[in-house]
Write an enzyme that holds these catalytic residues in place. Structure first.
Site, mmCIF file in Angstrom:
data_model
loop_
_atom_site.group_PDB
_atom_site.id
_atom_site.type_symbol
_atom_site.label_atom_id
_atom_site.label_comp_id
_atom_site.label_asym_id
_atom_site.label_seq_id
_atom_site.Cartn_x
_atom_site.Cartn_y
_atom_site.Cartn_z
ATOM 1 N N ASP A 164 -19.237 16.187 -12.503
ATOM 2 C CA ASP A 164 -17.807 16.335 -12.780
ATOM 3 C C ASP A 164 -17.546 17.378 -13.857
ATOM 4 O O ASP A 164 -16.722 18.284 -13.678
ATOM 5 C CB ASP A 164 -17.213 14.994 -13.213
ATOM 6 N N CYS A 179 -0.530 -4.491 5.707
ATOM 7 C CA CYS A 179 -0.703 -5.845 5.171
ATOM 8 C C CYS A 179 0.498 -6.231 4.293
ATOM 9 O O CYS A 179 1.582 -6.465 4.808
ATOM 10 C CB CYS A 179 -2.038 -5.947 4.429
ATOM 11 N N TYR A 180 0.348 -6.259 2.967
ATOM 12 C CA TYR A 180 1.484 -6.567 2.096
ATOM 13 C C TYR A 180 2.622 -5.577 2.337
ATOM 14 O O TYR A 180 3.801 -5.937 2.283
ATOM 15 C CB TYR A 180 1.043 -6.527 0.637
ATOM 16 N N HIS A 185 -6.217 -3.839 8.084
ATOM 17 C CA HIS A 185 -6.555 -2.682 7.250
ATOM 18 C C HIS A 185 -7.258 -1.604 8.079
ATOM 19 O O HIS A 185 -8.451 -1.723 8.378
ATOM 20 C CB HIS A 185 -7.444 -3.105 6.078
ATOM 21 N N GLY A 192 -1.816 -5.709 -0.845
ATOM 22 C CA GLY A 192 -1.769 -6.269 -2.193
ATOM 23 C C GLY A 192 -2.012 -7.762 -2.148
ATOM 24 O O GLY A 192 -1.916 -8.388 -1.081
ATOM 25 N N GLU A 237 -8.057 1.328 7.083
ATOM 26 C CA GLU A 237 -8.846 2.217 6.227
ATOM 27 C C GLU A 237 -10.294 1.776 6.075
ATOM 28 O O GLU A 237 -11.143 2.570 5.645
ATOM 29 C CB GLU A 237 -8.195 2.337 4.842
ATOM 30 N N LYS A 286 -14.765 11.934 -5.821
ATOM 31 C CA LYS A 286 -16.104 12.438 -6.138
ATOM 32 C C LYS A 286 -16.624 13.396 -5.069
ATOM 33 O O LYS A 286 -17.173 14.453 -5.381
ATOM 34 C CB LYS A 286 -17.072 11.253 -6.280
#
Length: 524
Positions: A238, A93-94, A180, A66, A182, A380
């Site tokens: 979708d 992180c945060y 991070h 964040g 990810e 998606k």
């Protein structure tokens, strides 16, 4: 505050990783990376109470990054009782700073901020880093660092700038990293997440789309019962997958209403009917409202006003058709996806409006339907997987995303029937050439933009003064960021030559090489 993100409701059908979102731009990416490991994940606001989490019974918890500093007065905090649930926690992180802040460590502003690539030195054994090298390249994004770890924690990694970039308390199952994992820039980020999921939390990794399909069908049947349900079918991936899923659950109790706004791609209305009505047997009511939409947009050039007009007219047309179906239609199915749900909440309040989302507009409230959103916990790529499970034709599944307002927001300036014709023809040529070159599936989204300018040209030894169009093609994993596609010059030359020669009214073609950010994928 109660979480505005509706939880699916815990049961024994799948194990869950819970992600508390403290405002990181990468939160969605964490959820996607977790699901790539066949582990079901959900994102919730940070103020979720320990009691609510206990009822959800997650097998692991991630505290996201964040933009705040944990010691600021208005910084978002985690319920300290969450850290005492006995559930493994990974702070990123945060999230790492939160663990230190609440458990007796010290967080301070760093003398030198770290943004971008960095090299960490792994000190000793750590379950998160099992199988990794002694030095790893990671992605940093922080201005604070851990000065002193909390009691019970051991520092297990450092950089030249920060003495503690990873720490663990194995007795309590608490782990934290400053970087991070990810993002793709962290070279072994995938291995770190896998270690947390499988070695620390003990996830089986058995969540499959086929299992989701069975669950979703059962949920829809239980909720709808013997009543009727309608859905708005746009023809995109979708809404097509959503319609096929609901039809699998309730059969002819569903009516899909397809509104042809006249702003679709060339031949799209017929393709939708062929693929879904003729191919899958979906009960579709098609309404040709193209003249009505063009009349409503006459002389309008402001993009937000275009979106509002299109949204309002769509509601009117849908409302008229829904009344004809009968009073026993009490449910409305909508193709909302998980990114829409996540982005509708923010740790700092509503996010700045960049452009109106086509699924937003109060349709259920105005029509008095109960809302059914069977895709609201899918990304998606997962929707495409579900579509394949449902037997939807591959050419429809692989179609690029298309804006809800249609070509109206790819026509800069006023919309008219003639300008729609020009754009449809130019767009069809671009997509056709992408397919012929074998590059359609390599590009995440492509289209043509009709510019609000005319340019001088020469055709047949005569001066011309006609429209200019821009080609847009991007590549992305999550559509939050995107890079422009490096299409071969030979392909661009063929597209340009065909458009100028085959589309009456166009004499110039340009190629957009802007990434997102700073640009958006669509021009309006």
């Amino acid at each position: 505050m109660t979480s505005p993100i509706e939880h699916r409701g815990h049961d024994d059908r799948h194990e869950t990783l819970l992600i508390l979102d403290f405002g990181s731009q990468y939160t969605q990416l964490i959820a996607r990376r977790v699901r790539e490991n066949r582990v079901y994940s959900e994102v919730h606001p940070p103020d979720l109470s320990a009691d609510a989490i206990r009822r959800m019974a997650p097998k692991g918890i991630v505290l996201s990054g964040g933009p705040d500093s944990v010691y600021d007065d208005d910084a978002p905090q985690v319920d300290p009782a969450v850290l005492e649930l006995g559930v493994p926690v990974l702070g990123i992180c945060y999230g790492m700073h939160l663990l230190a802040h609440h458990l007796g460590g010290e967080v301070k502003p760093a003398d030198r901020r770290e943004y971008g690539r960095a090299e960490i030195a792994i000190d000793g054994d750590c379950r998160l880093f099992a199988g990794l090298a002694a030095h790893e390249t990671v992605w940093m994004s922080h201005g604070d660092h851990i000065e002193t770890p909390p009691p019970g924690f051991a520092a297990v990694a450092s950089t030249s700038n920060a003495p503690v970039v990873a720490m663990e308390d194995t007795a309590r199952g608490l782990y934290a990293i400053q970087f991070h994992p990810e993002v793709s820039h962290t070279v072994s980020g995938g291995a770190i997440l896998r270690n947390f999921l499988h070695e620390v939390c003990g996830f089986a990794g058995d969540w499959l789309m086929a299992s989701f399909l069975d669950e979703a069908v059962a949920d829809i049947r239980a909720r709808v019962g013997d009543r009727r349900i309608v859905c708005a079918l746009s023809g995109g991936v979708d809404s097509s997958v959503m319609s096929a899923l609901v039809e699998r659950a309730v059969g002819d109790q569903l009516t899909a209403i397809f509104v042809d706004t006249g702003l679709l791609r060339q031949g799209e209305a017929r393709q939708v009917e062929t693929s879904l009505r003729d191919g899958l047997g979906l009960p579709i009511v098609t309404v040709d409202a193209s003249e009505r939409f063009l009349a409503g947009l006459d002389g309008v050039d402001d993009p937000e006003r275009k979106r509002r007009i299109i949204g309002g007219l769509f509601i009117e047309v849908f409302e008229e058709q829904a009344r004809e179906i009968g009073a026993d239609a009490t449910f409305l199915a909508q193709g909302t996806l998980y990114p829409d749900v996540i982005e509708s909440t923010s740790v700092k309040g509503p996010s700045a409006v960049i452009k109106s989302h086509h699924n937003v507009g109060g349709l259920p409230e105005r029509l008095g339907f109960e809302l059914v959103e069977p895709l609201r916990f899918l990304f998606k790529d997962e929707v495409r997987q579900l579509g394949r499970e449902l037997g939807i034709p591959e050419d429809l599944i692989r179609r690029h995303p298309f804006p809800g307002p249609g070509l109206a927001v790819r026509i800069l300036g006023p919309v008219s029937g003639e300008r729609v014709r020009i754009l449809q023809q130019a767009d069809a040529i671009f997509i056709d050439e992408l397919r012929e070159s074998g590059r359609y599936d390599q590009v995440s989204q492509a289209g043509v933009v009709l510019l609000p300018v005319k340019t001088v040209g020469v055709m047949g030894d005569q001066r011309t003064y006609e429209q200019a169009v821009a080609l847009r093609a991007v590549e992305t994993e999550d559509f939050m960021t995107a890079d422009w596609s490096r299409l071969p010059s030979e392909l661009l030359a063929r597209v340009s030559n065909r458009i100028v020669n085959e589309v009456q009214g166009v004499n110039r073609v340009v190629f957009d090489i802007t990434s997102k950010p700073p640009g958006t994928i669509e021009w309006e």
